[in-house]
Motif scaffolding. Sequence first.
Motif, mmCIF file in Angstrom:
data_model
loop_
_atom_site.group_PDB
_atom_site.id
_atom_site.type_symbol
_atom_site.label_atom_id
_atom_site.label_comp_id
_atom_site.label_asym_id
_atom_site.label_seq_id
_atom_site.Cartn_x
_atom_site.Cartn_y
_atom_site.Cartn_z
ATOM 1 N N HIS B 77 49.902 -10.953 16.585
ATOM 2 C CA HIS B 77 49.715 -12.213 15.841
ATOM 3 C C HIS B 77 49.155 -11.868 14.457
ATOM 4 C CE1 HIS B 77 50.102 -14.606 19.613
ATOM 5 N NE2 HIS B 77 49.524 -13.563 20.155
ATOM 6 N N PRO B 78 50.018 -11.436 13.547
ATOM 7 C CA PRO B 78 49.494 -10.907 12.264
ATOM 8 C C PRO B 78 48.818 -11.950 11.376
ATOM 9 C CG PRO B 78 51.781 -10.227 12.649
ATOM 10 C CD PRO B 78 51.466 -11.275 13.658
ATOM 11 N N MET B 83 42.040 -8.010 10.211
ATOM 12 C CA MET B 83 41.700 -6.574 10.174
ATOM 13 C C MET B 83 42.173 -5.915 8.884
ATOM 14 S SD MET B 83 42.112 -5.473 14.172
ATOM 15 C CE MET B 83 41.436 -3.824 13.896
ATOM 16 N N GLY B 84 42.269 -6.710 7.813
ATOM 17 C CA GLY B 84 42.662 -6.140 6.524
ATOM 18 C C GLY B 84 44.088 -6.489 6.156
ATOM 19 N N ALA B 91 41.628 0.370 6.747
ATOM 20 C CA ALA B 91 40.745 1.520 6.981
ATOM 21 C C ALA B 91 39.282 1.125 6.807
ATOM 22 C CB ALA B 91 41.123 2.661 6.031
ATOM 23 N N LEU B 92 38.993 0.294 5.805
ATOM 24 C CA LEU B 92 37.600 -0.124 5.578
ATOM 25 C C LEU B 92 37.089 -1.007 6.723
ATOM 26 C CD1 LEU B 92 37.669 -0.832 1.730
ATOM 27 C CD2 LEU B 92 36.306 0.923 2.908
ATOM 28 N N VAL B 93 37.952 -1.868 7.253
ATOM 29 C CA VAL B 93 37.534 -2.718 8.380
ATOM 30 C C VAL B 93 37.193 -1.849 9.593
ATOM 31 C CG1 VAL B 93 38.306 -4.456 10.044
ATOM 32 C CG2 VAL B 93 38.781 -4.749 7.591
ATOM 33 N N VAL B 161 31.645 -8.074 4.519
ATOM 34 C CA VAL B 161 31.224 -6.704 4.818
ATOM 35 C C VAL B 161 32.208 -5.663 4.276
ATOM 36 C CG1 VAL B 161 30.788 -5.049 6.678
ATOM 37 C CG2 VAL B 161 29.835 -7.361 6.828
ATOM 38 N N ALA B 162 33.504 -5.886 4.491
ATOM 39 C CA ALA B 162 34.486 -4.861 4.116
ATOM 40 C C ALA B 162 35.197 -5.172 2.804
ATOM 41 C CB ALA B 162 35.503 -4.680 5.239
ATOM 42 N N GLY B 163 34.763 -6.195 2.071
ATOM 43 C CA GLY B 163 35.411 -6.524 0.798
ATOM 44 C C GLY B 163 35.351 -8.012 0.537
#
Lengths: 209, 209
Positions: B77-78, B83-84, B91-93, B161-163
């Motif tokens: 389910h994109p 998850m980025g 990768a950061l997530v 957190v990741a961006g």
Amino acid sequence: MKFYDCTTAPSPRRVRIFLAEKGIAVETQQIDLRSGEQFSDAFRAINPDCTVPVLTLDDGTVLSEVLAICQFLEEMHPEPPVMGRDSRERALVIMWNVKIEQQGLAAVAEVVRNQSKGFKSRALTGPQEFEQLPQLAERGMIRLELFFDRMDNQLSVNKYVAGDAFTLADITAFVALEFAAWLKVEIGENRKDLGRWFEEVRRRPALSK
Amino acid sequence: MKFYDCTTAPSPRRVRIFLAEKGIAVETQQIDLRSGEQFSDAFRAINPDCTVPVLTLDDGTVLSEVLAICQFLEEMHPEPPVMGRDSRERALVIMWNVKIEQQGLAAVAEVVRNQSKGFKSRALTGPQEFEQLPQLAERGMIRLELFFDRMDNQLSVNKYVAGDAFTLADITAFVALEFAAWLKVEIGENRKDLGRWFEEVRRRPALSK
């Protein structure tokens, strides 16, 4: 890209093997963990958690966990796949990588960091000092035997850790077993499937990296 | 698919939030960790590590780590991406998810499992018994304060957190903070960026799951 490595430590070895399986060459700088270079101002500015491996990207992005580094490299260089060939396999590779980090590599670290004089006041990675707890070294040895049993069981039903293809999960497990051997935790004669797998994996050219 | 959940535990809560962010409905079965249902023969046959969450697929595949479950659901389910949105973000997530598990959730577990009477002989997850070590409860409290500082620092330069997008890394950090609050580890007035982020994230509808 630039890869910060240390040839004596388990985690960066996983990335070196991954790079070799992919056939990727990356500019590499050694960080001398034995002399404490990870705590230098220069390296702390790159990774405040003071750990290797690190992969820095050309835009300045810093990746400082093995799984994140491998995920990025897998997307940049999809062939040959080392993190699974479809959604199901990719999820299984991530699952086993997490389990092996927690049950295997963390147990190795628990032993080494809580009993070795070289890790005095450094029972955990990172810039903060934590005293050694001898009970954790004992606990880690028990956990390693359980981990070896768990892997032997998994390899009795699968050719490789996450299925019928060699993946990052095998790299992580192999490195955990290598470092456990330094602690005299051995595969032994009873864990036949683990022994079969270990002998097969160790012959891969990338494992000499 | 079937989701094995426990509404009182942190790790399955991360998957519930992830599912809600995606708008995915999955058949769900509660596993009562308080009565030890995770050690029952029935559940052990599904996950020998005796942990939740678990997601079983229709072909019998068992996914028993949060990151693996989320990776699979993200591919199935994109939209919306949690998850980025590109290789760098993905990768950061993963990196931040790993760091928050190790520095935040593991520290919460270190405190709870080594001081609560309810976890006597269960200092670690899994079927094997390990005795509590009071020193680990003390260490975990120190680690939690460091983790809060680390997150405050990260959120002083990033919206999330990741961006600049809400991701699984925020879910994991939020759940770690929620459970740390039970241990009286608080954001406080000095960690302003962490406080700003927490207030924003808690208003998302998925967080009520």
